[in-house]
Scaffold this motif. Structure first.
Motif, short mmCIF file in Angstrom:
data_model
loop_
_atom_site.label_atom_id
_atom_site.label_comp_id
_atom_site.label_asym_id
_atom_site.label_seq_id
_atom_site.Cartn_x
_atom_site.Cartn_y
_atom_site.Cartn_z
N PRO A 108 -2.14 11.62 -1.17
CA PRO A 108 -2.48 10.13 -0.91
C PRO A 108 -1.66 8.88 0.36
O PRO A 108 -2.03 8.57 0.56
CB PRO A 108 -2.19 9.77 -2.76
N ARG A 167 1.01 6.79 -6.27
CA ARG A 167 -0.04 8.03 -6.60
C ARG A 167 0.52 9.28 -5.87
O ARG A 167 0.29 10.42 -6.60
CB ARG A 167 -1.11 7.49 -5.08
N GLY A 221 2.55 1.81 -3.57
CA GLY A 221 1.34 2.64 -4.15
C GLY A 221 1.14 4.44 -3.90
O GLY A 221 1.04 4.73 -5.06
N ALA A 222 1.35 4.37 -2.46
CA ALA A 222 0.82 5.84 -2.69
C ALA A 222 1.73 6.34 -3.09
O ALA A 222 1.78 7.62 -3.41
CB ALA A 222 0.55 5.72 -0.53
N LEU A 275 -3.75 10.03 3.22
CA LEU A 275 -4.95 8.87 2.90
C LEU A 275 -4.55 7.49 3.20
O LEU A 275 -5.48 6.74 3.82
CB LEU A 275 -5.81 9.04 1.48
N PHE A 276 -3.54 6.95 2.48
CA PHE A 276 -3.36 6.14 3.66
C PHE A 276 -2.77 5.28 4.14
O PHE A 276 -3.58 4.28 4.79
CB PHE A 276 -2.25 5.08 2.00
N GLU A 287 -6.56 5.37 6.58
CA GLU A 287 -7.17 4.09 6.68
C GLU A 287 -6.08 2.69 7.09
O GLU A 287 -6.73 1.99 7.59
CB GLU A 287 -7.27 3.89 4.51
N PHE A 288 -4.95 3.18 6.52
CA PHE A 288 -4.35 1.61 7.46
C PHE A 288 -4.05 1.71 8.88
O PHE A 288 -4.72 0.41 9.35
CB PHE A 288 -2.65 1.95 6.82
N GLY A 292 0.59 -1.16 -0.30
CA GLY A 292 -0.03 -0.51 0.20
C GLY A 292 1.29 1.49 0.00
O GLY A 292 0.35 2.22 -1.09
N VAL A 303 0.21 12.73 -8.75
CA VAL A 303 -0.82 14.35 -8.04
C VAL A 303 0.11 15.04 -7.53
O VAL A 303 -0.45 16.13 -7.66
CB VAL A 303 -1.71 14.26 -7.23
N ARG A 314 -7.36 0.73 10.15
CA ARG A 314 -8.16 -0.28 10.21
C ARG A 314 -7.47 -1.68 10.46
O ARG A 314 -7.46 -3.09 10.29
CB ARG A 314 -8.52 -1.00 8.56
#
Lengths: 214, 214
Positions: B200, B191, B187-188, B203-204, B207-208, B184, B195, B211
């Motif tokens: 990103p 991203r 990937g972030a 946000l990552f 969320e990570f 992740g 942008v 959760r």
DNA sequence: GATAATTTGGACCGGTCGTCTGCTAGCGGA
DNA sequence: TCCGCTAGCAGACGACCGGTCCAAATTATC
């Protein structure tokens, strides 16, 4: 007879015919299709047009008859890929046979099978080009981001459906989750190419869906 | 005296003795350091030797005095980056001042600041080269995977510490979570480059950590 | 036969990696 | 002392490749 359909009337194009017998009129199409294959493997910058030309059997001199430049070719390939992928995404995410969350999960399984079919050499075209964004012609970055936003939107819709079905907590932010999904998925695809195996994709899928708020 | 060991008997070779002074190492070092910068931006394949040579002010002909080939140069750069990053990781993940989970979170914040400092042009060298893996000289892929595994291990240790502290559910699989984290995160990072902004990464991270099983 | 449409071979130009040759610095030996 | 040897370094060169362009070739249509 009104407008004849494409497959019934043969256009009988004028001009010099192709040296190697090829389906007339879609040489351009063949180039784009091959471009999708090659660019998902090698990216844009380090891919030579000679390579795709040779694979399709089109002479080098013909290229600039079909495309203005390598950049234009890249754009065409990207558009094709985006369209292809959007269709594929819809096929899974709008499937009324299964629950919304299961649709997304099945999409990841299908994509995993797809990578296996190509021996994990091909990745995601958008991810690949994204890595090269600093070297790409101007405007490519925005196009890539727009495509990702489109995919995110579709996933977000799917997640909202899952909320309505009670598969997902109502207070979950579907937009954020969708963005989070794609970042992780792109990372997993990249990793799968590296290890040449499905494990990263499986692991990501497992963890992502396990940790979703109920 | 029997066979003399290599380091005790000096062969007394004729000719100019090896400089071994800083100058030699300095130039080589400067090339590698510059290589890290350039390769994190542009990747390996599409980066020309001349570019880094010019930036350091080293003449073209000198390159093959310091490195056997472009490939050897790439390996040196990668090693340097891995070492640098491992140190950085340890600095955060072994910080006794804060709780284990908070250490990982702070690492992501620091990395986010780092990307901002370079205007989101530089990504992760391992991620970048990973994308090019099909074009890289043989063995590069394995080296990249080994580096990622090393990072994963360090994060997994940190997560286990978090378990011991009760910050993380005891039945959580730390190895899987660590792998999930890095996919992740890569990937972030990718991203964020696209942008040209921190969103990103933020946000990552959000969320990570939200959760993670408690 | 003239014209338009389409395809093609090859030339051009710039850039890249790697090598080849040669210069210079400093030490050993005569 | 001074010649020769070796290590460090630099510039030029060569072989190659990639993107671009153009004029010729070949055919359908008028």
């Amino acid at each position: 007879m009104p407008i004849s359909t494409a497959h019934t009337n043969i256009p009988k194009r004028r001009g010099r015919p192709p040296k190697t017998a090829r389906d007339n009129l879609d040489t351009r199409d063949a180039l784009i299709r091959c471009g999708v294959e090659v660019l998902t493997e090698q990216g844009f910058v380090s891919t030579g047009i000679d390579g795709v030309l040779r694979r399709v059997g089109v002479p080098k001199g013909s290229f600039y008859h079909y495309f203005d430049s390598k950049e234009a070719f890249g754009r065409a390939v990207l558009e094709r890929y985006a369209a292809y992928f959007a269709r594929k995404l819809d096929r899974w995410l709008l499937d009324p046979e299964v629950s919304p969350l299961e649709r997304l999960r099945r999409f990841t399984q299908d994509a995993r099978d797809g990578m296996a079919r190509h021996d994990y050499r091909r990745g995601c075209l958008v991810g690949n080009l994204g890595q090269e964004v600093t070297l790409l012609p101007a405007g490519f970055g925005e196009q890539l981001e727009a495509i990702l936003q489109d995919w995110q939107r579709r996933v977000a819709v799917c997640l909202k459906l899952a909320q309505a079905r009670g598969e997902l907590a109502i207070d979950a932010n579907c937009e954020s989750l969708a963005a989070y999904f794609w970042m992780g998925w792109e990372g997993a695809v990249q990793r799968a190419r590296l290890v040449k195996g499905p494990e990263p994709l499986t692991l990501f899928s497992q963890e992502f869906f396990d940790r979703l708020p109920r």
